[in-house]
Scaffold this motif. Structure first.
Motif, short mmCIF file in Angstrom:
data_model
loop_
_atom_site.label_atom_id
_atom_site.label_comp_id
_atom_site.label_asym_id
_atom_site.label_seq_id
_atom_site.Cartn_x
_atom_site.Cartn_y
_atom_site.Cartn_z
N PHE A 239 0.73 -1.23 0.08
CA PHE A 239 -0.16 0.11 -0.02
C PHE A 239 0.88 1.11 -0.04
O PHE A 239 0.53 2.11 -0.77
N ALA A 240 2.01 1.23 0.75
CA ALA A 240 2.91 2.55 0.85
C ALA A 240 3.69 2.64 -0.46
O ALA A 240 4.12 3.82 -0.91
N ASP A 241 3.90 1.34 -1.21
CA ASP A 241 4.63 1.70 -2.50
C ASP A 241 3.51 2.15 -3.61
O ASP A 241 4.26 2.78 -4.75
N LEU A 242 2.34 2.01 -3.48
CA LEU A 242 1.25 2.18 -4.54
C LEU A 242 1.49 3.82 -5.01
O LEU A 242 1.55 4.72 -3.99
N ARG A 243 1.33 4.24 -6.31
CA ARG A 243 1.36 5.55 -6.58
C ARG A 243 0.57 5.89 -7.85
O ARG A 243 0.38 4.85 -8.65
N ARG A 244 -0.17 6.86 -7.93
CA ARG A 244 -0.82 6.99 -9.11
C ARG A 244 0.22 8.03 -10.21
O ARG A 244 1.21 8.60 -9.87
N GLY A 245 -0.06 7.39 -11.59
CA GLY A 245 0.84 8.13 -12.26
C GLY A 245 0.41 7.76 -13.93
O GLY A 245 -0.53 7.12 -14.20
N GLU A 246 1.22 8.53 -14.69
CA GLU A 246 0.52 8.43 -16.27
C GLU A 246 2.08 8.32 -17.10
O GLU A 246 2.78 9.02 -16.69
N ILE A 247 1.81 7.71 -18.19
CA ILE A 247 3.07 7.76 -18.88
C ILE A 247 3.13 8.94 -19.70
O ILE A 247 2.33 9.41 -20.25
#
Length: 367
Positions: free
Chosen positions: A358-366
Motif C-alpha cells: 500500500f505504501a509503494d502504490l502511486r498514481r501515475g501516467e506515461i
C-alpha cells in the motif's frame, strides 16, 4: 493511462535467425547435436535445410518470440493468425510426418490428399490446438517449403524461411511494463503521495450494480470462511470503505530509489480494479474453471501451493495481483506479489506485506 487493456500492439516483427528464439523462456534447454540431426533425418528420410540446422544448433526446439502474422481476413491485430502454433517448435525427436499421424490415428488413406500427394513428405515441426500444424513440405526437389495447415487445407505456404520470417510478429495486449521494455526513453509522471483509506478507491468498478457500496463485517467473515484464509487488516479496512472497484493507484517502484524512467516502475493492478469480496478466488480455483486448457491447468500441475495464492486483480490470465500465503500460512499476514503469465508464471513484484504494498502504490501516467 494511455492504452486500453483490450489494445493489441506489435512489439517486434521479421525476426532473423539470431533473434528467432525467446531466450528467457528457453533457459536450460540444450542444443540439438549432430547425432540428433542424423537421427531425425534417417527416421523421416529428409535432410534439414541449413537455416533449421542453424536454429537447432541453439536450441533443440522451444519457445519462439514472434509467432503470429496479420490475419488474412481482418486488419485488427486481435485477429492475428498463429504461424508457429503455441509459439513453440517441437524438439527433433518429436517431429513426425502426416503419414505417421494418419496411421497412428487410423485415418483413411486419402485423409491428407488435398495437402500433398505423399503425406510422408509433410513433416510437422510445430503443433497447436484445432489441428493447427506447421510443416516442412518435401514434396518437390530442393529445399522444403514451409506450410501452415489445419490438416484439411494449406492456410499459408512459403517458398523458404526468408518469406516465412518476414511475416512473423510479436503481439500482446498493451501493458505499461511491456511497453517500457520496448521504449527505454518513456517516463512516468507520478504523484509522490501513496494512497490512503480515503483516496484509494476511485469508482465502483464495471461489475458493480448500483454504484460503490461498502462491505460489512459479516460479508468479510463469510469471504474468509469460503476462502479458508484471513485477509490483511488494511485490506479489510479498504473493503469496509468499498466492496471492490476501481483505483488510480496502480504503479509500484521496482527499486529503492527509482528514476522516473518507466523501466523503474511496474503497473501491478491489472485493469486498475480490485475484485469485490464475492469475486475473490485462489489461483487453484481460477485454474480449476479451465481444466480443458493446458496452459491454465498447468497452474495446478506446476505451481505447488497455488491454492494459497489469492487473486485480488487480474486481466484474463496474463497479469495477476495476488496475496501470497504460501510461506506464512492462511491465517498469517501474506506477502503481495504481481505475476505475468505467458506460458510461465513470472514474478514481477513482491512486497513483504499489504502495508508495504500500500505504501509503494502511486498514481501515475506515461509521458
Amino acid at each position: 493511462m494511455g492504452g486500453s487493456v483490450l489494445d493489441w500492439r506489435v512489439y517486434g516483427c521479421a525476426p532473423s535467425l539470431d533473434t528467432f528464439w525467446d531466450e528467457p523462456r528457453n533457459l536450460g534447454r540444450g542444443a540439438a547435436g549432430d547425432a540428433d540431426i542424423a537421427a531425425v533425418q534417417a527416421r523421416l528420410g529428409i535432410e534439414l535445410p541449413a537455416w533449421l540446422r542453424s536454429l537447432y544448433a541453439r536450441y533443440d526446439g522451444g519457445a519462439v518470440r514472434m509467432a503470429r502474422a496479420r490475419s488474412l481476413h481482418s486488419d485488427d491485430w486481435i485477429d492475428a493468425d498463429w504461424l508457429v502454433p503455441r509459439a513453440r517448435l517441437l524438439p527433433l525427436a518429436e517431429w513426425f510426418s502426416l503419414a505417421e499421424l494418419r496411421r497412428r490415428e487410423d485415418y483413411r488413406d486419402d485423409a491428407f490428399a488435398a495437402l500433398a500427394a505423399d503425406d510422408s513428405r509433410l513433416i510437422a515441426i510445430a503443433l497447436g490446438e484445432d489441428n493447427g500444424t506447421l510443416c516442412l513440405d518435401y514434396s518437390a526437389p530442393g529445399a522444403p517449403r514451409i506450410v501452415l495447415t489445419d490438416q484439411r487445407q494449406r492456410l499459408r505456404d512459403y517458398p523458404g524461411h526468408i518469406e516465412f520470417l518476414a511475416d512473423l510478429v510479436e503481439i500482446q495486449y498493451w501493458n505499461p511494463a511491456l511497453q517500457a521494455r520496448h521504449d527505454p526513453h518513456a517516463t512516468l509522471r507520478c504523484d509522490p503521495q501513496p494512497p490512503s483509506l480515503d483516496t484509494f478507491w476511485s469508482g465502483p468498478g464495471y461489475w458493480a450494480q448500483g454504484g460503490a457500496t461498502p462491505a460489512d463485517e459479516p460479508a468479510l467473515a463469510a469471504a474468509e470462511a469460503r476462502l479458508g484464509l484471513r485477509l490483511p487488516a488494511l485490506l479489510r479496512a479498504l473493503y469496509l470503505r468499498q466492496d471492490g472497484g476501481s483505483t488510480e493507484f496502480a504503479w509500484v517502484p521496482l527499486r529503492r530509489q527509482p528514476s522516473w524512467h518507466l523501466y523503474d516502475w511496474e503497473s501491478v493492478v491489472p485493469g486498475e480494479a480490485v475484485f469485490a469480496l464475492a469475486g475473490l478466488q485462489t489461483l487453484a480455483d481460477w485454474a480449476a474453471a479451465f481444466q480443458g486448457s493446458d496452459a491454465l491447468y498447468g497452474f495446478v500441475r506446476n505451481y505447488a501451493g497455488c491454492e494459497r495464492l489469492l487473486i485480488l486483480a487480474t486481466h484474463n490470465i496474463e497479469w495477476l495481483l495476488c496475496l501470497d500465503y504460501r510461506e506464512r500460512g492462511p491465517q498469517e499476514e501474506p506477502e503481495v506479489v504481481a505475476f505475468e503469465f505467458f506460458g510461465e508464471l513470472v514474478e514481477l513484484y513482491r512486497a513483504r506485506d499489504f502495508h508495504r504494498f500500500f505504501a509503494d502504490l502511486r498514481r501515475g501516467e506515461i509521458v
